[in-house]
Design a protein around this motif. Sequence first.
Motif, PDB file in Angstrom:
ATOM      1  N   GLU A 198      27.762 -68.473 -27.772  1.00 20.42           N
ATOM      2  CA  GLU A 198      27.577 -67.790 -29.060  1.00 20.42           C
ATOM      3  C   GLU A 198      26.211 -68.114 -29.653  1.00 20.42           C
ATOM      4  O   GLU A 198      25.561 -67.260 -30.259  1.00 20.42           O
ATOM      5  N   ARG A 199      25.773 -69.354 -29.473  1.00 16.30           N
ATOM      6  CA  ARG A 199      24.461 -69.767 -29.990  1.00 16.30           C
ATOM      7  C   ARG A 199      23.339 -68.939 -29.376  1.00 16.30           C
ATOM      8  O   ARG A 199      22.335 -68.650 -30.034  1.00 16.30           O
ATOM      9  N   LYS A 200      23.504 -68.523 -28.119  1.00 18.70           N
ATOM     10  CA  LYS A 200      22.452 -67.774 -27.434  1.00 18.70           C
ATOM     11  C   LYS A 200      22.581 -66.264 -27.617  1.00 18.70           C
ATOM     12  O   LYS A 200      21.579 -65.576 -27.834  1.00 18.70           O
ATOM     13  N   ILE A 201      23.788 -65.718 -27.517  1.00 21.05           N
ATOM     14  CA  ILE A 201      23.902 -64.253 -27.509  1.00 21.05           C
ATOM     15  C   ILE A 201      24.653 -63.712 -28.722  1.00 21.05           C
ATOM     16  O   ILE A 201      24.877 -62.515 -28.811  1.00 21.05           O
ATOM     17  N   GLY A 202      25.018 -64.595 -29.655  1.00 24.44           N
ATOM     18  CA  GLY A 202      25.681 -64.158 -30.865  1.00 24.44           C
ATOM     19  C   GLY A 202      27.179 -63.984 -30.688  1.00 24.44           C
ATOM     20  O   GLY A 202      27.689 -63.883 -29.573  1.00 24.44           O
ATOM     21  N   LEU A 203      27.867 -63.932 -31.803  1.00 28.74           N
ATOM     22  CA  LEU A 203      29.315 -63.795 -31.770  1.00 28.74           C
ATOM     23  C   LEU A 203      29.739 -62.474 -31.155  1.00 28.74           C
ATOM     24  O   LEU A 203      30.709 -62.414 -30.394  1.00 28.74           O
ATOM     25  N   SER A 204      29.018 -61.413 -31.440  1.00 35.01           N
ATOM     26  CA  SER A 204      29.379 -60.096 -30.911  1.00 35.01           C
ATOM     27  C   SER A 204      29.306 -60.064 -29.391  1.00 35.01           C
ATOM     28  O   SER A 204      30.225 -59.606 -28.717  1.00 35.01           O
ATOM     29  N   GLY A 205      28.201 -60.563 -28.847  1.00 36.80           N
ATOM     30  CA  GLY A 205      28.055 -60.571 -27.398  1.00 36.80           C
ATOM     31  C   GLY A 205      29.056 -61.481 -26.718  1.00 36.80           C
ATOM     32  O   GLY A 205      29.650 -61.130 -25.695  1.00 36.80           O
ATOM     33  N   MET A 206      29.272 -62.658 -27.290  1.00 35.81           N
ATOM     34  CA  MET A 206      30.218 -63.600 -26.702  1.00 35.81           C
ATOM     35  C   MET A 206      31.638 -63.042 -26.727  1.00 35.81           C
ATOM     36  O   MET A 206      32.370 -63.116 -25.744  1.00 35.81           O
ATOM     37  N   SER A 207      32.030 -62.444 -27.862  1.00 36.86           N
ATOM     38  CA  SER A 207      33.382 -61.910 -27.959  1.00 36.86           C
ATOM     39  C   SER A 207      33.576 -60.728 -27.012  1.00 36.86           C
ATOM     40  O   SER A 207      34.664 -60.556 -26.447  1.00 36.86           O
ATOM     41  N   GLN A 208      32.523 -59.957 -26.777  1.00 36.43           N
ATOM     42  CA  GLN A 208      32.624 -58.822 -25.865  1.00 36.43           C
ATOM     43  C   GLN A 208      32.967 -59.277 -24.453  1.00 36.43           C
ATOM     44  O   GLN A 208      33.907 -58.764 -23.833  1.00 36.43           O
ATOM     45  N   ILE A 209      32.238 -60.254 -23.936  1.00 35.73           N
ATOM     46  CA  ILE A 209      32.493 -60.673 -22.556  1.00 35.73           C
ATOM     47  C   ILE A 209      33.732 -61.558 -22.452  1.00 35.73           C
ATOM     48  O   ILE A 209      34.351 -61.624 -21.398  1.00 35.73           O
ATOM     49  N   ALA A 210      34.100 -62.238 -23.560  1.00 30.96           N
ATOM     50  CA  ALA A 210      35.312 -63.056 -23.532  1.00 30.96           C
ATOM     51  C   ALA A 210      36.564 -62.189 -23.503  1.00 30.96           C
ATOM     52  O   ALA A 210      37.542 -62.515 -22.819  1.00 30.96           O
ATOM     53  N   ILE A 211      36.545 -61.081 -24.244  1.00 26.70           N
ATOM     54  CA  ILE A 211      37.694 -60.174 -24.277  1.00 26.70           C
ATOM     55  C   ILE A 211      37.748 -59.323 -23.021  1.00 26.70           C
ATOM     56  O   ILE A 211      38.822 -59.106 -22.442  1.00 26.70           O
ATOM     57  N   ASP A 212      36.598 -58.857 -22.554  1.00 31.43           N
ATOM     58  CA  ASP A 212      36.527 -58.054 -21.332  1.00 31.43           C
ATOM     59  C   ASP A 212      36.434 -58.996 -20.145  1.00 31.43           C
ATOM     60  O   ASP A 212      35.433 -59.059 -19.434  1.00 31.43           O
ATOM     61  N   ALA A 213      37.511 -59.735 -19.918  1.00 30.70           N
ATOM     62  CA  ALA A 213      37.488 -60.853 -18.969  1.00 30.70           C
ATOM     63  C   ALA A 213      37.493 -60.427 -17.515  1.00 30.70           C
ATOM     64  O   ALA A 213      37.366 -61.271 -16.625  1.00 30.70           O
ATOM     65  N   ASN A 214      37.652 -59.140 -17.235  1.00 32.46           N
ATOM     66  CA  ASN A 214      37.677 -58.660 -15.852  1.00 32.46           C
ATOM     67  C   ASN A 214      36.312 -58.207 -15.345  1.00 32.46           C
ATOM     68  O   ASN A 214      36.158 -57.934 -14.153  1.00 32.46           O
ATOM     69  N   SER A 215      35.343 -58.091 -16.233  1.00 33.95           N
ATOM     70  CA  SER A 215      34.083 -57.440 -15.880  1.00 33.95           C
ATOM     71  C   SER A 215      32.923 -58.412 -15.736  1.00 33.95           C
ATOM     72  O   SER A 215      32.779 -59.350 -16.532  1.00 33.95           O
ATOM     73  N   PHE A 216      32.108 -58.159 -14.726  1.00 32.51           N
ATOM     74  CA  PHE A 216      30.809 -58.802 -14.631  1.00 32.51           C
ATOM     75  C   PHE A 216      29.801 -57.974 -15.426  1.00 32.51           C
ATOM     76  O   PHE A 216      29.766 -56.748 -15.309  1.00 32.51           O
ATOM     77  N   TYR A 217      29.001 -58.657 -16.228  1.00 31.70           N
ATOM     78  CA  TYR A 217      27.939 -58.004 -16.972  1.00 31.70           C
ATOM     79  C   TYR A 217      26.611 -58.290 -16.273  1.00 31.70           C
ATOM     80  O   TYR A 217      26.319 -59.447 -15.951  1.00 31.70           O
ATOM     81  N   PRO A 218      25.814 -57.250 -16.028  1.00 34.41           N
ATOM     82  CA  PRO A 218      24.600 -57.437 -15.225  1.00 34.41           C
ATOM     83  C   PRO A 218      23.566 -58.331 -15.891  1.00 34.41           C
ATOM     84  O   PRO A 218      23.576 -58.533 -17.113  1.00 34.41           O
ATOM     85  N   ALA A 219      22.666 -58.830 -15.071  1.00 29.42           N
ATOM     86  CA  ALA A 219      21.629 -59.737 -15.562  1.00 29.42           C
ATOM     87  C   ALA A 219      20.782 -59.096 -16.653  1.00 29.42           C
ATOM     88  O   ALA A 219      20.369 -59.768 -17.602  1.00 29.42           O
ATOM     89  N   GLU A 220      20.512 -57.806 -16.544  1.00 27.47           N
ATOM     90  CA  GLU A 220      19.709 -57.141 -17.564  1.00 27.47           C
ATOM     91  C   GLU A 220      20.415 -57.137 -18.913  1.00 27.47           C
ATOM     92  O   GLU A 220      19.773 -57.222 -19.959  1.00 27.47           O
TER      93      GLU A 220
END
Length: 250
Positions: free
Chosen positions: A149-171
């Motif tokens: 959360e410190r690096k990508i914010g609460l919104s970004g962290m919650s997105q990948i935490a909830i979407d636990a099945n998906s890999f998010y690309p490096a970009e």
Amino acid sequence: MSDPYVKLNIENEVGYIEFFHPAHNSLPGDVLTELAQTITDAGTNDAIKVIVLKSGKDRTFCAGASFKELININDEATGKVFFSGFANVINAMRKCPKFIIGRIQGKTVGGGVGLAASTDYCMASKYAAIKLSELNIGIGPFVVGPAIERKIGLSGMSQIAIDANSFYPAEWAKEKGLYTHVYESNEELDKAVKTTAEHLCTYNTDAMLEMKQMFWKGTDHWDELLAERAAISGRLVLSELTKETLKRFK
């Protein structure tokens, strides 16, 4: 080399800390303990001005905590100790008085994302997709959550935490601020990491220390916070839902 290890190599005042485990660089408790201590020792080593954190082999950077140990947890105390492994490494990185550059060459999952987020300057290859898979087994990224959360914010962290099945690309990770640069190959990544680290060694070490303390301002309570988070995970891993889920992986 197929046995797990943590090793430190010093080259041109750069301390390269490398960890490895044959199971996609998933890390059991003993390796995490050694990694935390190696980071702490490198922080007090006068021969080192900058640290690079990397993993062995060319594919997965880190698949998170050891699944073999996870499925054998049978009580809350053991669970807390297990989940404290990454907490101790993150806190060692946070307290280290030297800049830590992350070299992320491949996919990284769960605790591995926490390691990447705890570096001070993180560089990656285009293969370095990220995923927080904890919710899939009935727990959550509680221990690594503050660092991410410190690096990508609460919104970004919650997105990948909830979407636990998906890999998010490096970009995507770069756009969110986790990665500073994304390179087309591991060769390009290694060249850039070396150049960046050695250039940082020409800077005033006192200035870098002051900057590091500024970057991590407001995290002095993380020893207690991450211990509390480890206890939450240690409790949840004993739930019937999680136990049933884990059985499918045995």
